[in-house]
Write a protein that holds these residues in place. Structure first.
Motif, PDB file in Angstrom:
ATOM      1  N   LYS A   1       0.830  -1.560   0.024  1.00  0.00           N
ATOM      2  CA  LYS A   1      -0.040   0.285  -0.161  1.00  0.00           C
ATOM      3  C   LYS A   1       0.188   1.155   0.012  1.00  0.00           C
ATOM      4  O   LYS A   1       0.164   2.422   0.173  1.00  0.00           O
ATOM      5  N   PHE A   2       2.439   1.085   0.122  1.00  0.00           N
ATOM      6  CA  PHE A   2       2.951   2.133   0.466  1.00  0.00           C
ATOM      7  C   PHE A   2       3.969   2.308  -0.998  1.00  0.00           C
ATOM      8  O   PHE A   2       4.104   1.495  -1.643  1.00  0.00           O
TER       9      PHE A   2
ATOM     10  N   ASN B   1       8.235  12.258  -2.862  1.00  0.00           N
ATOM     11  CA  ASN B   1       6.743  12.205  -2.673  1.00  0.00           C
ATOM     12  C   ASN B   1       6.514  10.294  -2.285  1.00  0.00           C
ATOM     13  O   ASN B   1       7.663   9.357  -2.095  1.00  0.00           O
ATOM     14  N   LEU B   2       5.961  10.863  -1.136  1.00  0.00           N
ATOM     15  CA  LEU B   2       5.621   9.335  -0.634  1.00  0.00           C
ATOM     16  C   LEU B   2       3.650   9.711  -0.340  1.00  0.00           C
ATOM     17  O   LEU B   2       3.386  10.083   0.525  1.00  0.00           O
TER      18      LEU B   2
ATOM     19  N   THR C   1      -6.875   2.678   1.723  1.00  0.00           N
ATOM     20  CA  THR C   1      -8.360   1.899   1.636  1.00  0.00           C
ATOM     21  C   THR C   1      -8.379   2.242  -0.353  1.00  0.00           C
ATOM     22  O   THR C   1      -7.799   3.189  -0.290  1.00  0.00           O
ATOM     23  N   ASP C   2      -8.918   0.602  -0.813  1.00  0.00           N
ATOM     24  CA  ASP C   2      -9.363   0.941  -2.495  1.00  0.00           C
ATOM     25  C   ASP C   2     -10.193   2.491  -2.754  1.00  0.00           C
ATOM     26  O   ASP C   2     -10.864   3.335  -1.510  1.00  0.00           O
TER      27      ASP C   2
ATOM     28  N   SER D   1      -3.538   9.055   0.123  1.00  0.00           N
ATOM     29  CA  SER D   1      -2.594  10.346   0.875  1.00  0.00           C
ATOM     30  C   SER D   1      -1.305   9.974   0.155  1.00  0.00           C
ATOM     31  O   SER D   1      -0.755   9.236  -0.400  1.00  0.00           O
ATOM     32  N   LEU D   2      -0.623  11.685  -0.050  1.00  0.00           N
ATOM     33  CA  LEU D   2       0.472  12.040  -0.761  1.00  0.00           C
ATOM     34  C   LEU D   2       1.246  12.739  -0.051  1.00  0.00           C
ATOM     35  O   LEU D   2       0.620  13.722   0.358  1.00  0.00           O
ATOM     36  N   LEU D   3       2.015  12.535   0.093  1.00  0.00           N
ATOM     37  CA  LEU D   3       3.229  13.314   0.926  1.00  0.00           C
ATOM     38  C   LEU D   3       4.317  14.087  -0.147  1.00  0.00           C
ATOM     39  O   LEU D   3       4.797  13.108  -0.458  1.00  0.00           O
ATOM     40  N   GLU D   4       4.383  15.631  -0.610  1.00  0.00           N
ATOM     41  CA  GLU D   4       5.717  15.523  -1.242  1.00  0.00           C
ATOM     42  C   GLU D   4       6.782  16.919  -0.130  1.00  0.00           C
ATOM     43  O   GLU D   4       5.426  18.049  -0.315  1.00  0.00           O
ATOM     44  N   VAL D   5       7.681  17.153  -0.948  1.00  0.00           N
ATOM     45  CA  VAL D   5       8.997  18.211  -0.537  1.00  0.00           C
ATOM     46  C   VAL D   5       9.829  18.628  -2.323  1.00  0.00           C
ATOM     47  O   VAL D   5       9.571  17.493  -2.548  1.00  0.00           O
ATOM     48  N   ASN D   6       9.606  19.446  -2.480  1.00  0.00           N
ATOM     49  CA  ASN D   6      10.442  19.276  -4.041  1.00  0.00           C
ATOM     50  C   ASN D   6      10.865  21.232  -3.671  1.00  0.00           C
ATOM     51  O   ASN D   6      10.671  21.474  -2.415  1.00  0.00           O
TER      52      ASN D   6
END
Length: 420
Positions: A338-339, A379-380, A385-386, A390-395
């Motif tokens: 799921k990651f 990105n992480l 769930t289906d 969620s998405l975490l981004e640092v640029n």
């Protein structure tokens, strides 16, 4: 005797009643056949036949919420050297397809609205185009940065560091056979003349992934005649001629005296090379002349992490795009259950650019400068769930002009998105 008479009378009554009922019998109408919605599996999941037709329709999209931040040089209303905000977006995709004697007939439309920190609620048409076989006409990502031909440009992260990424009206034709595809198309450059931008793209796709090469011709708008029409005079600096490229007060780009610009781009995408469920990608471009297809936005604000807001000694903060003569980058994405994570980096050099800067003795003058540009994105993601993730981004972005110094910025977001 009495019993016999009663039986005969009862029989007579029953006979007369049944005869009356037979005369009044009601004939029930046959039910009309029902045309139920049927699943259309020709084009993949999510398609259904429109009742009474052979057209398949898919309706999808997402609802997205972002908490955003942007560091120095963005400054918030309280004078801090960062900005923080939030935004949400609602997107609706409509995709209709059917088979004809000329191939698949398709119509696609994308509607979306974005609210950023309580503003900008208008609904916009982000894409709208029609396809018949290999022919495409309509409005969508420029062919320079779209997935026409089977490979999408960008370096695998959400901020995918695409050069020359914008939408435009266009027409193209793609021929595809045995993993190869060739696309030739034209785009409206919005200059009002009859000369469009011309694109060509070759792609090969296989089990390994895909590879592509693109070329574009752009009749640019920063030549002497066009600028003179707007009252923007050329400037001589160090024996070079510079012309304004957008509006008065914007930076100046070195121009060779004509209005033709050419650019080339190539990319390679490799699937499962290092591990299963991984993608490794390389991409780069070279522009022979300044062109919008070699431009990237400046630094970001939380109002839109793709809008310009640079303070590189620009008299009009927010109006400075960066024109890259060349750039090269790489990206890697990996899914683990799921990651998922992705990382991308890019380096390039700008065209010679003249900036209006203050002089120590007072007044102002244009100074010619060339800059180095590099950027990185991490990105992480987690599939909660289906259809909900969620998405975490640092640029990070950095631009260093040799005579003006450098500016850099961290930015990013935390996102929650529900797909449907």
């Amino acid at each position: 005797m009495v019993r016999r008479r009663l039986l005969l009378a009862s029989a007579a009554v029953l006979a007369s009643w049944s005869g009356a009922r037979a005369a009044d019998a009601v004939v029930m109408a046959e039910p009309e056949p029902m045309d139920y919605v049927r699943v259309c599996d020709v084009y993949g999941k999510g398609f259904y036949y429109i009742p009474g037709t052979e057209t398949c329709l898919s309706i999808g999209g997402y609802i997205r919420y972002d908490t955003t931040f942007a560091g120095d040089p963005a400054v918030n209303l309280e004078g801090d050297d960062y900005q923080a905000g939030s935004s949400y977006r609602v997107r609706l995709n409509l995709d209709a397809r059917e088979e004809t004697e000329f191939g698949t007939l398709r119509a696609f439309a994308r509607l979306q609205t974005t609210n950023t920190s309580g503003a900008d609620n208008e609904v916009e048409i982000d894409q709208a185009f029609a396809q018949l076989g290999g022919l495409l006409v309509g409005y969508r990502d420029s062919m320079w940065s779209s997935d026409i031909g089977g490979i999408e440009d960008g370096l695998l992260t959400d901020t995918d560091l695409v050069v020359g990424d914008f939408n435009t009206n266009q027409a193209s034709y793609t021929f595809a056979a045995n993993g190869f595809s060739a696309t030739l198309g034209i785009e409206d450059d919005a200059t009002g003349d009859a000369v469009p931008d011309v694109h060509g793209k070759l792609v090969y796709s296989g089990a390994f992934g895909a590879a592509f090469v693109s070329a574009v011709y752009d009749e640019t708008f920063n030549d002497e005649d066009v600028n003179s029409a707007f009252g923007l005079d050329a400037i001589e600096i160090g024996g070079n001629t510079f012309y304004p490229v957008i509006l008065p007060g914007s930076p100046l780009l070195l121009d060779d005296g004509d209005n033709d610009a050419f650019a080339l781009k190539a990319g390679l995408s490799l699937k499962d090379l290092l591990f299963a469920d991984s993608t490794l990608k390389f991409e780069g471009h070279y522009a022979f002349d300044p062109t919008v297809y070699a431009a990237i936005p400046g630094l970001a604000t939380v109002a839109s992490l793709s809008e310009n807001n640079s303070t590189i000694l620009n008299p009009t903060p927010g109006s400075l795009p960066i024109f890259l003569e060349w750039a090269a980058g790489a990206g890697y994405a990996q899914a683990i259950g799921k990651f998922g994570f992705a990382v991308a980096g890019q380096y390039g050099e700008t065209f010679d650019t003249a900036f209006l800067t203050s002089l120590p003795t007072g007044g102002a003058a244009y100074v010619a400068s060339k800059g180095d540009y590099y950027a990185g994105v991490v990105n992480l993601g987690y599939q909660i769930t289906d259809n909900f993730a969620s998405l975490l981004e640092v640029n990070y972005k950095n631009v260093d002009f040799d005579q003006l110094g450098e500016t850099d910025q961290f930015a990013g977001f935390l996102r929650f998105q529900r797909d449907f």
